[in-house]
Design a protein around this motif. Structure first.
Motif, PDB file in Angstrom:
ATOM      1  N   HIS A 129       0.808  -1.224   0.000  1.00 25.79           N
ATOM      2  CA  HIS A 129       0.000   0.000   0.000  1.00 25.79           C
ATOM      3  C   HIS A 129       0.840   1.273   0.000  1.00 25.79           C
ATOM      4  CE1 HIS A 129      -3.675  -2.242   0.281  1.00 25.79           C
ATOM      5  NE2 HIS A 129      -3.404  -2.734   1.476  1.00 25.79           N
ATOM      6  N   ARG A 130       1.816   1.335  -0.886  1.00 24.56           N
ATOM      7  CA  ARG A 130       2.470   2.612  -1.112  1.00 24.56           C
ATOM      8  C   ARG A 130       1.455   3.574  -1.725  1.00 24.56           C
ATOM      9  NH1 ARG A 130       8.028   0.391  -4.011  1.00 24.56           N
ATOM     10  NH2 ARG A 130       9.056  -0.405  -2.122  1.00 24.56           N
ATOM     11  N   GLY A 131       1.630   4.864  -1.452  1.00 27.25           N
ATOM     12  CA  GLY A 131       0.691   5.850  -1.969  1.00 27.25           C
ATOM     13  C   GLY A 131      -0.028   6.575  -0.847  1.00 27.25           C
ATOM     14  N   ARG A 132      -0.649   7.707  -1.190  1.00 26.75           N
ATOM     15  CA  ARG A 132      -1.150   8.595  -0.153  1.00 26.75           C
ATOM     16  C   ARG A 132      -2.498   8.199   0.432  1.00 26.75           C
ATOM     17  NH1 ARG A 132      -1.678  14.374  -2.849  1.00 26.75           N
ATOM     18  NH2 ARG A 132      -2.376  14.875  -0.762  1.00 26.75           N
ATOM     19  N   ASP A 133      -3.160   7.185  -0.135  1.00 26.05           N
ATOM     20  CA  ASP A 133      -4.437   6.735   0.416  1.00 26.05           C
ATOM     21  C   ASP A 133      -4.344   5.302   0.925  1.00 26.05           C
ATOM     22  OD1 ASP A 133      -6.268   8.815   0.505  1.00 26.05           O
ATOM     23  OD2 ASP A 133      -6.739   8.665  -1.625  1.00 26.05           O
ATOM     24  N   ALA A 134      -3.249   4.991   1.591  1.00 19.71           N
ATOM     25  CA  ALA A 134      -3.004   3.625   2.046  1.00 19.71           C
ATOM     26  C   ALA A 134      -4.119   3.093   2.932  1.00 19.71           C
ATOM     27  CB  ALA A 134      -1.671   3.565   2.794  1.00 19.71           C
ATOM     28  N   ILE A 135      -4.636   3.927   3.826  1.00 17.84           N
ATOM     29  CA  ILE A 135      -5.651   3.435   4.773  1.00 17.84           C
ATOM     30  C   ILE A 135      -6.959   3.144   4.058  1.00 17.84           C
ATOM     31  CG2 ILE A 135      -6.873   3.922   6.920  1.00 17.84           C
ATOM     32  CD1 ILE A 135      -4.617   5.846   7.641  1.00 17.84           C
ATOM     33  N   ARG A 136      -7.338   4.004   3.138  1.00 19.93           N
ATOM     34  CA  ARG A 136      -8.575   3.742   2.392  1.00 19.93           C
ATOM     35  C   ARG A 136      -8.482   2.443   1.592  1.00 19.93           C
ATOM     36  NH1 ARG A 136     -10.500   9.600  -0.092  1.00 19.93           N
ATOM     37  NH2 ARG A 136     -10.531  10.739   1.879  1.00 19.93           N
ATOM     38  N   TRP A 137      -7.302   2.188   1.023  1.00 16.88           N
ATOM     39  CA  TRP A 137      -7.138   0.958   0.270  1.00 16.88           C
ATOM     40  C   TRP A 137      -7.090  -0.258   1.193  1.00 16.88           C
ATOM     41  CZ3 TRP A 137      -8.040   0.319  -4.682  1.00 16.88           C
ATOM     42  CH2 TRP A 137      -8.011   1.441  -5.516  1.00 16.88           C
ATOM     43  N   THR A 138      -6.550  -0.085   2.392  1.00 17.19           N
ATOM     44  CA  THR A 138      -6.570  -1.173   3.370  1.00 17.19           C
ATOM     45  C   THR A 138      -8.003  -1.609   3.666  1.00 17.19           C
ATOM     46  OG1 THR A 138      -4.484  -0.513   4.404  1.00 17.19           O
ATOM     47  CG2 THR A 138      -6.021  -1.770   5.763  1.00 17.19           C
ATOM     48  N   ASP A 154      -9.721  -3.076   0.410  1.00 15.84           N
ATOM     49  CA  ASP A 154      -9.261  -4.422   0.072  1.00 15.84           C
ATOM     50  C   ASP A 154      -9.636  -5.468   1.109  1.00 15.84           C
ATOM     51  OD1 ASP A 154      -8.199  -3.306  -2.178  1.00 15.84           O
ATOM     52  OD2 ASP A 154      -6.104  -3.481  -1.567  1.00 15.84           O
ATOM     53  N   GLY A 155     -10.210  -5.030   2.228  1.00 11.55           N
ATOM     54  CA  GLY A 155     -10.616  -5.972   3.257  1.00 11.55           C
ATOM     55  C   GLY A 155      -9.466  -6.611   4.003  1.00 11.55           C
ATOM     56  N   ASP A 156      -8.348  -5.899   4.125  1.00 12.56           N
ATOM     57  CA  ASP A 156      -7.194  -6.444   4.839  1.00 12.56           C
ATOM     58  C   ASP A 156      -7.535  -6.718   6.300  1.00 12.56           C
ATOM     59  OD1 ASP A 156      -5.913  -5.998   2.466  1.00 12.56           O
ATOM     60  OD2 ASP A 156      -4.627  -4.379   3.195  1.00 12.56           O
ATOM     61  N   LYS A 157      -7.097  -7.847   6.792  1.00  9.79           N
ATOM     62  CA  LYS A 157      -7.305  -8.190   8.203  1.00  9.79           C
ATOM     63  C   LYS A 157      -6.157  -7.696   9.082  1.00  9.79           C
ATOM     64  CE  LYS A 157     -11.029 -10.425   7.122  1.00  9.79           C
ATOM     65  NZ  LYS A 157     -12.364  -9.791   7.387  1.00  9.79           N
ATOM     66  N   VAL A 158      -5.003  -7.491   8.467  1.00 13.79           N
ATOM     67  CA  VAL A 158      -3.820  -7.031   9.194  1.00 13.79           C
ATOM     68  C   VAL A 158      -3.250  -5.826   8.460  1.00 13.79           C
ATOM     69  CG1 VAL A 158      -1.504  -7.616   9.997  1.00 13.79           C
ATOM     70  CG2 VAL A 158      -3.302  -9.364   9.994  1.00 13.79           C
ATOM     71  N   THR A 159      -2.858  -4.837   9.220  1.00 10.86           N
ATOM     72  CA  THR A 159      -2.182  -3.670   8.664  1.00 10.86           C
ATOM     73  C   THR A 159      -1.092  -3.261   9.646  1.00 10.86           C
ATOM     74  OG1 THR A 159      -2.487  -1.475   7.685  1.00 10.86           O
ATOM     75  CG2 THR A 159      -3.813  -1.989   9.645  1.00 10.86           C
ATOM     76  N   GLY A 160      -0.654  -2.035   9.569  1.00 11.78           N
ATOM     77  CA  GLY A 160       0.387  -1.586  10.490  1.00 11.78           C
ATOM     78  C   GLY A 160       0.969  -0.276  10.042  1.00 11.78           C
ATOM     79  N   GLY A 161       2.098   0.082  10.621  1.00  8.02           N
ATOM     80  CA  GLY A 161       2.752   1.337  10.295  1.00  8.02           C
ATOM     81  C   GLY A 161       4.236   1.121  10.098  1.00  8.02           C
ATOM     82  N   PRO A 184     -12.951  -5.261  13.349  1.00  8.80           N
ATOM     83  CA  PRO A 184     -14.161  -5.356  12.523  1.00  8.80           C
ATOM     84  C   PRO A 184     -14.952  -4.040  12.555  1.00  8.80           C
ATOM     85  CG  PRO A 184     -13.922  -7.304  13.903  1.00  8.80           C
ATOM     86  CD  PRO A 184     -12.878  -6.321  14.365  1.00  8.80           C
ATOM     87  N   GLY A 185     -15.482  -3.666  11.404  1.00 14.31           N
ATOM     88  CA  GLY A 185     -16.280  -2.449  11.323  1.00 14.31           C
ATOM     89  C   GLY A 185     -15.474  -1.176  11.217  1.00 14.31           C
ATOM     90  N   SER A 186     -14.159  -1.296  11.061  1.00 11.47           N
ATOM     91  CA  SER A 186     -13.324  -0.099  10.974  1.00 11.47           C
ATOM     92  C   SER A 186     -13.637   0.701   9.716  1.00 11.47           C
ATOM     93  CB  SER A 186     -11.844  -0.478  10.958  1.00 11.47           C
ATOM     94  OG  SER A 186     -11.428  -1.022  12.182  1.00 11.47           O
ATOM     95  N   THR A 187     -13.529   2.002   9.838  1.00  9.18           N
ATOM     96  CA  THR A 187     -13.553   2.900   8.694  1.00  9.18           C
ATOM     97  C   THR A 187     -12.152   3.486   8.552  1.00  9.18           C
ATOM     98  OG1 THR A 187     -14.102   4.872   9.984  1.00  9.18           O
ATOM     99  CG2 THR A 187     -15.949   3.500   9.216  1.00  9.18           C
ATOM    100  N   PRO A 188     -11.840   4.111   7.414  1.00  7.67           N
ATOM    101  CA  PRO A 188     -10.536   4.755   7.319  1.00  7.67           C
ATOM    102  C   PRO A 188     -10.277   5.745   8.451  1.00  7.67           C
ATOM    103  CG  PRO A 188     -11.529   4.617   5.149  1.00  7.67           C
ATOM    104  CD  PRO A 188     -12.579   4.173   6.130  1.00  7.67           C
ATOM    105  N   GLU A 189     -11.336   6.466   8.849  1.00  7.30           N
ATOM    106  CA  GLU A 189     -11.189   7.474   9.898  1.00  7.30           C
ATOM    107  C   GLU A 189     -10.903   6.833  11.254  1.00  7.30           C
ATOM    108  OE1 GLU A 189     -13.019   9.004   6.410  1.00  7.30           O
ATOM    109  OE2 GLU A 189     -13.728   7.353   7.717  1.00  7.30           O
ATOM    110  N   LEU A 210      -3.719   3.726  13.892  1.00  7.53           N
ATOM    111  CA  LEU A 210      -2.512   3.976  13.100  1.00  7.53           C
ATOM    112  C   LEU A 210      -1.832   5.294  13.452  1.00  7.53           C
ATOM    113  CD1 LEU A 210      -3.680   2.592   9.646  1.00  7.53           C
ATOM    114  CD2 LEU A 210      -1.983   1.603  11.200  1.00  7.53           C
ATOM    115  N   ALA A 211      -2.583   6.315  13.830  1.00  6.13           N
ATOM    116  CA  ALA A 211      -1.940   7.564  14.252  1.00  6.13           C
ATOM    117  C   ALA A 211      -1.180   7.387  15.564  1.00  6.13           C
ATOM    118  CB  ALA A 211      -2.974   8.687  14.360  1.00  6.13           C
ATOM    119  N   PRO A 212      -1.781   6.818  16.617  1.00  7.20           N
ATOM    120  CA  PRO A 212      -0.994   6.580  17.835  1.00  7.20           C
ATOM    121  C   PRO A 212       0.220   5.695  17.589  1.00  7.20           C
ATOM    122  CG  PRO A 212      -3.341   6.339  18.282  1.00  7.20           C
ATOM    123  CD  PRO A 212      -3.205   6.447  16.792  1.00  7.20           C
TER     124      PRO A 212
END
Length: 231
Positions: free
Chosen positions: A111-120, A123-130, A154-159, A166-168
């Protein structure tokens, strides 16, 4: 450590506060003039939050759209990008004696690119990170300095994923890497480009690259046209 911070919004302010709490000094900042959706330059409440943070502290501020090497003061050890949408060019990065690092809200090279979280989320990713990585000429492609995964609730939005998780994580990882660099510990793990994914921005303008000169017939990268500069 003397730090130049390029970023915007609440996240950049959280990073600035956390770094100062660790004893580091913010020597200057680059941020947009105004918050998204605001247009009143004369109203300080309309200013970007990092710009507003810098003003009462007499920290020099530069409009991120104008950031060049000349805006980074002498004696800067680190450049830190915290939600920065302005490309930090080679000449600017060279003003930092130790390193130039940034935070990306994905497990790079995914997920390179400026909208990584929206694409996460899309795409229905179960795991992400920073990932905290060293800034280079390749957008989101520099060596990894620190990385940590988390499960997508579950139920996460980009916000909610950004604000609550991800911000913390980004603040914590940036402080960790700055602490390591201050102690002379430097980690640079190359990204595996064979695993890389790149998604276009969703309704956002191309990444602004102020130090790259546009030429007819130059290569198109990240949706913008720019001339290649070799390492």
């Amino acid at each position: 450590m003397n730090i130049y911070l390029s970023g915007q919004g609440a996240f950049a302010v959280q990073v600035a506060d956390a770094l100062e709490e660790e004893g580091h000094r913010i020597a200057g900042v680059a941020a947009p003039r105004l918050r998204k959706g605001h247009s009143d330059e004369g109203n300080a409440l309309s200013w970007d939050r990092l710009r507003a943070w810098a003003y009462p502290r007499s920290v020099p501020w530069t409009d991120s759209a104008e950031l060049r090497a000349l805006h980074v003061p002498d004696g800067v050890d680190l450049i830190v990008a915290a939600h920065s949408h302005a490309f930090i060019g080679r000449a600017t990065r060279a003003r930092a004696a130790v390193a130039a690092i940034g935070y990306h809200p994905s497990l790079l090279p995914l997920h390179r690119g400026r909208d990584a979280i929206r694409w996460t989320i899309r795409d229905g990713d179960k795991v992400t990170g920073g990932s905290v990585y060293h800034l280079t000429e390749r957008t989101d492609g520099g060596p990894i300095a620190a990385q940590e995964h988390l499960f997508v609730p579950p139920g996460s939005t980009p916000e909610t994923l950004w604000r609550e998780h991800l911000a913390p994580l980004g603040v914590r990882l940036l402080v960790r890497v700055v602490t390591d660099l201050a102690k002379g510990r430097r980690v640079e793990v190359p990204q595996d480009d064979k695993l890389a994914t790149w998604e276009p921005a969703m309704g956002a303008p191309p990444l602004f690259k102020p130090e790259l000169i546009a030429l007819p017939g130059s290569e198109v990268v990240d949706g913008s046209r720019w001339a290649l500069h070799g390492e």
